[in-house]
Design an enzyme around this catalytic site. Structure first.
Site, PDB file in Angstrom:
ATOM      1  N   GLY A   1      -7.889  -7.607   4.873  1.00 52.85           N
ATOM      2  CA  GLY A   1      -8.727  -7.699   6.070  1.00 52.85           C
ATOM      3  C   GLY A   1      -8.082  -8.411   7.247  1.00 52.85           C
ATOM      4  O   GLY A   1      -8.728  -8.600   8.265  1.00 52.85           O
TER       5      GLY A   1
ATOM      6  N   LYS B   1       0.839  -1.203   0.000  1.00 57.68           N
ATOM      7  CA  LYS B   1       0.000   0.000   0.000  1.00 57.68           C
ATOM      8  C   LYS B   1       0.875   1.255   0.000  1.00 57.68           C
ATOM      9  O   LYS B   1       0.662   2.176  -0.790  1.00 57.68           O
ATOM     10  CB  LYS B   1      -0.914  -0.009   1.233  1.00 57.68           C
ATOM     11  CG  LYS B   1      -1.965   1.089   1.199  1.00 57.68           C
ATOM     12  CD  LYS B   1      -2.732   1.159   2.514  1.00 57.68           C
ATOM     13  CE  LYS B   1      -3.774   0.085   2.678  1.00 57.68           C
ATOM     14  NZ  LYS B   1      -5.021   0.365   1.974  1.00 57.68           N
TER      15      LYS B   1
ATOM     16  N   TYR C   1      14.197 -33.590 -14.923  1.00 53.24           N
ATOM     17  CA  TYR C   1      12.730 -33.554 -14.982  1.00 53.24           C
ATOM     18  C   TYR C   1      12.135 -33.627 -13.571  1.00 53.24           C
ATOM     19  O   TYR C   1      12.812 -34.035 -12.618  1.00 53.24           O
ATOM     20  CB  TYR C   1      12.180 -34.712 -15.831  1.00 53.24           C
ATOM     21  CG  TYR C   1      12.373 -36.075 -15.217  1.00 53.24           C
ATOM     22  CD1 TYR C   1      11.440 -36.596 -14.311  1.00 53.24           C
ATOM     23  CD2 TYR C   1      13.490 -36.843 -15.520  1.00 53.24           C
ATOM     24  CE1 TYR C   1      11.627 -37.840 -13.721  1.00 53.24           C
ATOM     25  CE2 TYR C   1      13.688 -38.080 -14.941  1.00 53.24           C
ATOM     26  CZ  TYR C   1      12.749 -38.568 -14.043  1.00 53.24           C
ATOM     27  OH  TYR C   1      12.920 -39.782 -13.444  1.00 53.24           O
TER      28      TYR C   1
ATOM     29  N   ARG D   1      -2.916  -1.454  -6.475  1.00 50.82           N
ATOM     30  CA  ARG D   1      -1.999  -2.597  -6.380  1.00 50.82           C
ATOM     31  C   ARG D   1      -2.418  -3.626  -7.434  1.00 50.82           C
ATOM     32  O   ARG D   1      -3.535  -3.541  -7.961  1.00 50.82           O
ATOM     33  CB  ARG D   1      -2.052  -3.227  -4.988  1.00 50.82           C
ATOM     34  CG  ARG D   1      -3.412  -3.745  -4.627  1.00 50.82           C
ATOM     35  CD  ARG D   1      -3.468  -4.272  -3.209  1.00 50.82           C
ATOM     36  NE  ARG D   1      -4.836  -4.681  -2.915  1.00 50.82           N
ATOM     37  CZ  ARG D   1      -5.305  -4.872  -1.705  1.00 50.82           C
ATOM     38  NH1 ARG D   1      -4.547  -4.684  -0.668  1.00 50.82           N
ATOM     39  NH2 ARG D   1      -6.549  -5.259  -1.503  1.00 50.82           N
TER      40      ARG D   1
ATOM     41  N   SER E   1      16.140 -41.262  -9.416  1.00 47.83           N
ATOM     42  CA  SER E   1      14.901 -40.497  -9.259  1.00 47.83           C
ATOM     43  C   SER E   1      14.759 -40.246  -7.761  1.00 47.83           C
ATOM     44  O   SER E   1      14.725 -41.193  -6.969  1.00 47.83           O
ATOM     45  CB  SER E   1      13.712 -41.291  -9.806  1.00 47.83           C
ATOM     46  OG  SER E   1      12.545 -40.559  -9.579  1.00 47.83           O
TER      47      SER E   1
ATOM     48  N   CYS F   1      10.493 -37.835  -8.155  1.00 44.96           N
ATOM     49  CA  CYS F   1       9.138 -38.368  -8.281  1.00 44.96           C
ATOM     50  C   CYS F   1       8.371 -38.309  -6.959  1.00 44.96           C
ATOM     51  O   CYS F   1       7.253 -38.787  -6.863  1.00 44.96           O
ATOM     52  CB  CYS F   1       9.152 -39.789  -8.841  1.00 44.96           C
ATOM     53  SG  CYS F   1       9.991 -40.950  -7.766  1.00 44.96           S
TER      54      CYS F   1
ATOM     55  N   ARG G   1      -3.517   2.730   8.612  1.00 42.39           N
ATOM     56  CA  ARG G   1      -3.773   1.432   7.972  1.00 42.39           C
ATOM     57  C   ARG G   1      -2.511   0.595   7.865  1.00 42.39           C
ATOM     58  O   ARG G   1      -1.437   1.118   7.602  1.00 42.39           O
ATOM     59  CB  ARG G   1      -4.279   1.632   6.536  1.00 42.39           C
ATOM     60  CG  ARG G   1      -5.595   2.318   6.420  1.00 42.39           C
ATOM     61  CD  ARG G   1      -5.837   2.616   4.938  1.00 42.39           C
ATOM     62  NE  ARG G   1      -6.881   3.581   4.768  1.00 42.39           N
ATOM     63  CZ  ARG G   1      -8.137   3.272   4.450  1.00 42.39           C
ATOM     64  NH1 ARG G   1      -8.500   2.021   4.269  1.00 42.39           N
ATOM     65  NH2 ARG G   1      -9.031   4.208   4.308  1.00 42.39           N
TER      66      ARG G   1
ATOM     67  N   MET H   1      -5.296  -7.558   9.004  1.00 38.15           N
ATOM     68  CA  MET H   1      -4.728  -6.707  10.068  1.00 38.15           C
ATOM     69  C   MET H   1      -5.664  -5.539  10.322  1.00 38.15           C
ATOM     70  O   MET H   1      -6.703  -5.404   9.684  1.00 38.15           O
ATOM     71  CB  MET H   1      -3.340  -6.239   9.657  1.00 38.15           C
ATOM     72  CG  MET H   1      -2.318  -7.350   9.714  1.00 38.15           C
ATOM     73  SD  MET H   1      -0.707  -6.783   9.231  1.00 38.15           S
ATOM     74  CE  MET H   1      -0.856  -6.643   7.483  1.00 38.15           C
TER      75      MET H   1
ATOM     76  N   HIS I   1     -15.428  -9.382   1.796  1.00 38.46           N
ATOM     77  CA  HIS I   1     -14.429 -10.337   2.274  1.00 38.46           C
ATOM     78  C   HIS I   1     -14.617 -11.706   1.630  1.00 38.46           C
ATOM     79  O   HIS I   1     -13.681 -12.316   1.109  1.00 38.46           O
ATOM     80  CB  HIS I   1     -14.536 -10.435   3.799  1.00 38.46           C
ATOM     81  CG  HIS I   1     -13.565 -11.400   4.383  1.00 38.46           C
ATOM     82  ND1 HIS I   1     -13.896 -12.710   4.639  1.00 38.46           N
ATOM     83  CD2 HIS I   1     -12.261 -11.271   4.710  1.00 38.46           C
ATOM     84  CE1 HIS I   1     -12.839 -13.327   5.120  1.00 38.46           C
ATOM     85  NE2 HIS I   1     -11.835 -12.473   5.184  1.00 38.46           N
TER      86      HIS I   1
HETATM   87  C1  PEP Z   1       9.034 -41.272  -2.406  1.00 40.51           C
HETATM   88  O1  PEP Z   1       9.371 -41.852  -1.381  1.00 40.51           O
HETATM   89  O2  PEP Z   1       9.239 -40.061  -2.605  1.00 40.51           O
HETATM   90  C2  PEP Z   1       8.290 -41.979  -3.451  1.00 40.51           C
HETATM   91  C3  PEP Z   1       7.992 -41.374  -4.584  1.00 40.51           C
HETATM   92  O3  PEP Z   1       7.893 -43.232  -3.190  1.00 40.51           O
HETATM   93  P1  PEP Z   1       6.632 -43.630  -2.296  1.00 40.51           P
HETATM   94  O4  PEP Z   1       5.869 -42.356  -2.071  1.00 40.51           O
HETATM   95  O5  PEP Z   1       5.864 -44.624  -3.064  1.00 40.51           O
HETATM   96  O6  PEP Z   1       7.270 -44.165  -1.068  1.00 40.51           O
END
Ligand code: PEP
Ligand code: MG
Length: 938
Positions: free
Chosen positions: A141, A62, A912, A376, A825, A892, A132, A143, A494
């Site tokens: 809203g 602000k 990835y 803003r 992974s 993963c 304010r 604070m 709100h």
């Molecule tokens: C992990 O442990 O991050 C994983 C992908 O395997 P899981 O969640 O099946 O143990």
């Protein structure tokens, strides 16, 4: 199995959890920097401000907006901003400011009196100010705010003399005492309301505006008596003392419950503090030629390029956002005050251009003169964000790269949320309508309080939070509700603002609803709804219907499923354009965690190019499979086990075939069995009950014997700590025939596809490896079976063998493991579990308290702990590459779909991320944001 399979960890409601008073962080860096800078207060007045838009850290959103507008010559009432550094110092010094800053503030007050041409406490022309909050990140809203500060028994007469309006003057004084009394002196609101009602009753006034000057004078006297009674002191008459107390109350409100909760939800750091803006009051409530309003340069719900907002004549700013009176659409201002309207349009258009983003503004008109009180970047729904970003590029205002940054990755999930099945929706009559504040279909059981919303949601019920109006305290109820419906309030109330931001469908100002929150009933027309009754509404049209209505997938999902043509869906086209830009920018690949062909197809349609984790054990739960799995587990010799595995083989092969095919030649990482075997067997307690029952009624002897054998095996497999027990690679080592069967299923499916002329790229992944020899053992089996199958099938296919890095020892010895692994992974779920030693299934029991005590900022299972777990990832990347420079690296764990974790993975140079299919669009955009804002290796 459910125990081990990654689920988002349920969060403990921090509002309900035990709450010791939060302590300020020990002198944060900003404090030290500011101390050196020796400037804590920045003025903005008469076309010149000491700050600008780049100073959000120190002036808050602000304050920096006010400074920027002042510098641009816009009509902004003069004032000054007390910096966030002052707030941090106030906490660090035990809730007081050093005298030097107090003096700095007094000097700014004197300066403000000069530019405003009015004095604090004057009986002819008193200076009144608003006080304010304004943090770096907007926290609507959450604070406190105080208006009309500077009024006292003398100044109220001065205000009366200047405006020739005694009613207005005393109404302002009454409002001020009430606000100050509540916010600063912490006297409950109800006590003031009680006094006010008594005066109204005595004067036979139905509503506030029925009270004249006398009644308001009497109210002021009663309020002052109340303050004396509650605090033992008279209402403070010195405006500078009032200001100091109000400033400190705003600092204090940085750490009120709702502000803390809000920061948790939106990952706003606790240590940054709030600025305080002190600004000369202008009065939107000084008569029929005055007004106040709020708006957006474009529609924040749909993104439509249309001036959007609302206003109230003869009102103060808080009246619009509080949702007490339903305001008028801003288009009508054109007729009521045309000159001010025209000026507002011109200024806001200029602001949108200047900031290159839609603006959310506040204004007041006093006697037809327009003042800007705030600008803003406007919060918007995910839907609107995509529309605005693609429009800005079409309007040639910005490049696609810049437009990408206008869309928060997580907001894309809103575009995938369900809509009503139109046929089902049509069947019910419209019970009433409200304002469509936040899009999305919501159907649930009515609850009237946030506490019930939380309690019912904890029981797994779908609830709709129905309130007269919501207040910041409702935030925890709004969070768990399917949608929010209110009887009063406008598009910027709100409920509307917060609902939109959370992505919760919201309909507000449905004024036909007669809600009795105490009795827990709501009447609409001649129908009455009790708590628990079903209600549905459409947040895009504002229609409300009584009953339950089935929902169906969003337009985007319908297009992806081929049920709708892309050209029929504007939002789909924009969504895919935006993600197309993201794909050009990002360097991280995006894969999906999927175990079924249909999930894999959806993931591919969402843009995943590869499967990062196929949890093969999920396939064991398909129709008619679990019995075969149990037979395999119950076998007490290798021969029987092999016989049971032989039955599973064709089923797994079929699944793998489907998943490979759905991925169109992209890599598919298939993990060998991971969970402890007892997860595939019935529970010990259930079996004991079954056995007792069979014995009691003299049941079938063969069945009884079968159950007993099962119980015996369950007891044999029982582990005290199964997550650290006989699972992962340890299963493959103790039962090599399981790995053999799975490898055979993988390679037979792959060879079959290759023979059909299709491309396949299997990556066989061994879980839970902590020692290179574990991997070596399993790799030998996989390579042997691959060679056998390829020979049998007379085809050659490329494949990789790698491992998950999810045991800390695996990360520490990644250089050794990379001798065998062609890819890593990162299983950040287990890696987090084992690094912290926090059970991923039990963290909910203490996480809330940890967050309250600021031991942890965030749930480490949702967002990667970069300092600890992340360092293991970084170390393993470095070590892995040292042994095998071309090693493939991905993640993963659930963190693969979390935008801030994705930034980290980009930075440490992974190739990835892999996440659940529905998170793929989020991950594509987050990866683009990462590429635009951080360099690999930084
Ligand atoms: C992990 O442990 O991050 C994983 C992908 O395997 P899981 O969640 O099946 O143990
Ligand atoms: Mg794991």
């Amino acid at each position: 199995m459910a125990k081990k399979t990654a689920k988002p960890v349920k969060r403990v409601n921090p509002v309900k959890a035990a709450k010791p008073a939060p302590r300020p962080a020990k002198k944060p860096v900003a404090v030290k920097a500011a101390k050196a800078a020796k400037k804590y207060i920045y003025s903005f007045a008469d076309g010149k401000a000491e700050g600008d838009r780049t100073m959000k850290d120190i002036l808050g959103g602000k304050g920096s907006g006010l400074a920027e507008m002042t510098n641009a010559g816009l009509p902004v009432p003069p004032g000054f901003t007390i910096s966030t550094a002052a707030c941090n110092l106030w906490y660090a010094e035990g809730r007081r400011l050093p005298q030097a800053i107090e003096d700095e503030m007094t000097a700014h007050v004197r300066k403000l009196e000069q530019v405003a041409g009015s004095q604090f406490g004057s009986t002819s022309n008193p200076l009144l100010v608003s006080v304010r909050s304004g943090a770096k990140f907007s926290m609507p809203g959450m604070m406190d705010t105080i208006l009309n500060l500077g009024l006292n028994d003398a100044a109220v007469e001065g205000l009366k003399a200047r405006t020739s309006n005694g009613r207005f003057a005393y109404d302002s004084y009454r409002r001020f005492i009430q606000m100050f009394g509540n916010v600063v002196l912490e006297i409950p609101k109800e006590k003031f309301e009680h006094e006010f009602e008594a005066v109204k009753h005595a004067h036979r006034a139905k509503i506030d505006t029925d009270l004249g000057e006398d009644g308001l004078k009497e109210t002021v006297a009663r309020y002052q008596a109340l303050v004396r009674k509650e605090t033992g002191k008279p209402f403070p008459q010195d405006p500078v003392q009032q200001l100091k107390a109000a400033r400190d109350a705003v600092f204090r409100s940085w750490n009120n419950d709702r502000a803390i909760k809000y920061r948790r939800m939106y990952d706003i750091p606790d240590h940054i503090g709030t600025a305080v803006n002190v600004q000369k009051m202008v009065f939107g409530n000084s008569g029929e030629r005055s007004a106040t309003g709020v708006g957006f340069t474009r529609n924040p719900a749909t993104g439509e390029n249309r001036f959007f907002g609302e206003f109230l004549v003869n009102a103060q700013g808080e009246d619009v956002v509080a949702g007490v009176r339903t305001p008028r659409p801003i288009d009508e201002l054109k007729d009521v005050m045309p000159k001010a309207y025209k000026e507002l349009r011109a200024i806001t258009a200029r602001l949108e251009k200047h900031y290159n983003d839609i603006q959310d503004f506040e204004f007041t008109i006093e006697d037809e003169k327009l003042y800007m009180l705030q600008t803003r970047s406007g919060k918007r729904t995910g839907y609107a964000a995509v529309v605005i970003a693609t429009d800005f590029v079409a309007e040639k205002r910005m490049t696609p790269r810049d437009a990408l940054l206008l869309v928060e990755p997580a907001a894309l999930s809103q575009l995938l949320s369900p809509v009503f099945d139109p046929a089902e929706w049509k069947k019910l009559p419209v019970a009433t309508r409200g304002l469509p504040a936040s899009p999305g279909a919501a159907s649930g059981q009515v609850v009237f309080t946030s506490e019930h919303a939380v309690a019912w949601a904890e029981q797994g019920k779908k609830v709709l939070l129905v309130r007269k109006e919501t207040a910041p305290d409702d935030i925890h109820g709004m969070e768990v509700a399917q949608g929010i419906l209110t009887a009063t309030g406008g598009m910027t109330s709100h409920a509307a603002v917060v609902g939109r931001q959370m992505g919760r469908p919201s309909v507000v100002g449905a004024s036909a609803l007669r809600i009795d929150e105490k009795a827990k009933v709501c009447a609409v027309g001649d129908q009455t709804l009790k708590e628990g009754d079903w209600l549905s509404f459409d947040g895009l049209t504002g229609e409300v219907k009584i009953g339950k209505v089935a929902t169906r997938p969003s337009e985007i999902l319908q297009v992806l499923a081929g049920e709708m043509q892309p050209q029929q869906s504007d939002i789909y086209r924009r969504f895919s354009t935006l993600l197309g830009w993201a794909d050009k920018v990002r360097t991280l690949g995006i894969r999906a965690n999927a175990d079924q062909p249909d999930q894999s197809e959806l993931a591919y349609a969402f843009g995943a190019r590869g499967i990062g984790l196929c949890r093969t054990e999920h396939m064991f739960f398909g129709e008619g499979r679990i019995e075969k799995v149990q037979r395999m587990i119950l076998a007490d010799n290798e021969q029987d086990r092999r016989a049971a595995l032989a039955e599973l083989l064709p089923l797994q092969r079929g699944d793998f075939y489907g998943v490979f095919k759905a991925m169109h030649g992209e890599p598919v990482t298939i993990r060998t069995i991971d969970p402890p075997l007892h997860e595939f067997l019935p529970k010990r307690e259930d079996l004991m009950v079954d056995i007792a029952k069979l014995e009691a009624r003299g049941g079938d002897a063969a069945e009884l014997a079968g159950k007993k054998t099962l119980l015996h095996r369950v007891e044999q497999l029982h582990e005290f700590n199964p997550m650290l027990g006989h699972r992962g690679v340890r299963l493959g080592i103790t039962y090599p025939e399981i790995t053999e069967m799975q490898a055979r299923a993988i390679f037979e499916a792959a060879c079959q596809l290759a023979k059909e002329g299709l491309k396949v790229l299997p990556e066989v992944m061994i879980p839970l490896v902590g020692h290179v020899k574990e991997l070596r053992d399993q790799k030998l089996i996989v390579d042997r079976v691959a060679a056998e199958v390829m020979k049998e099938q007379q085809v050659r296919i490329k494949y990789l063998v790698g491992t998950m890095i999810e045991v800390p020892r695996g990360a520490v010895t990644a250089d050794e493991i990379a001798q065998e692994a062609q890819f890593f992974s990162f299983g950040t779920n287990d890696l987090t579990q084992m690094t912290f030693g926090f059970s991923r299934d039990d963290i909910g029991k203490f996480l809330g308290v940890y967050q309250e005590r600021k031991i942890l900022d965030r749930d480490p299972f949702q967002s990667i702990d970069t300092v600890g777990v992340g360092q293991l990832v970084a170390m393993a990347v470095e070590k892995g590459r040292r042994t095998r420079p071309d090693i493939k690296l991905g993640v993963c764990g659930e963190h693969g779909g979390d935008p801030s974790s994705i930034h980290f993975f980009h930075k440490v140079g992974l190739k990835y991320v892999s996440c659940s299919p529905y998170r793929v669009p989020v991950a594509r955009l987050a990866a683009a944001h990462a590429a635009l804002s951080v360099k690999v290796g930084d």
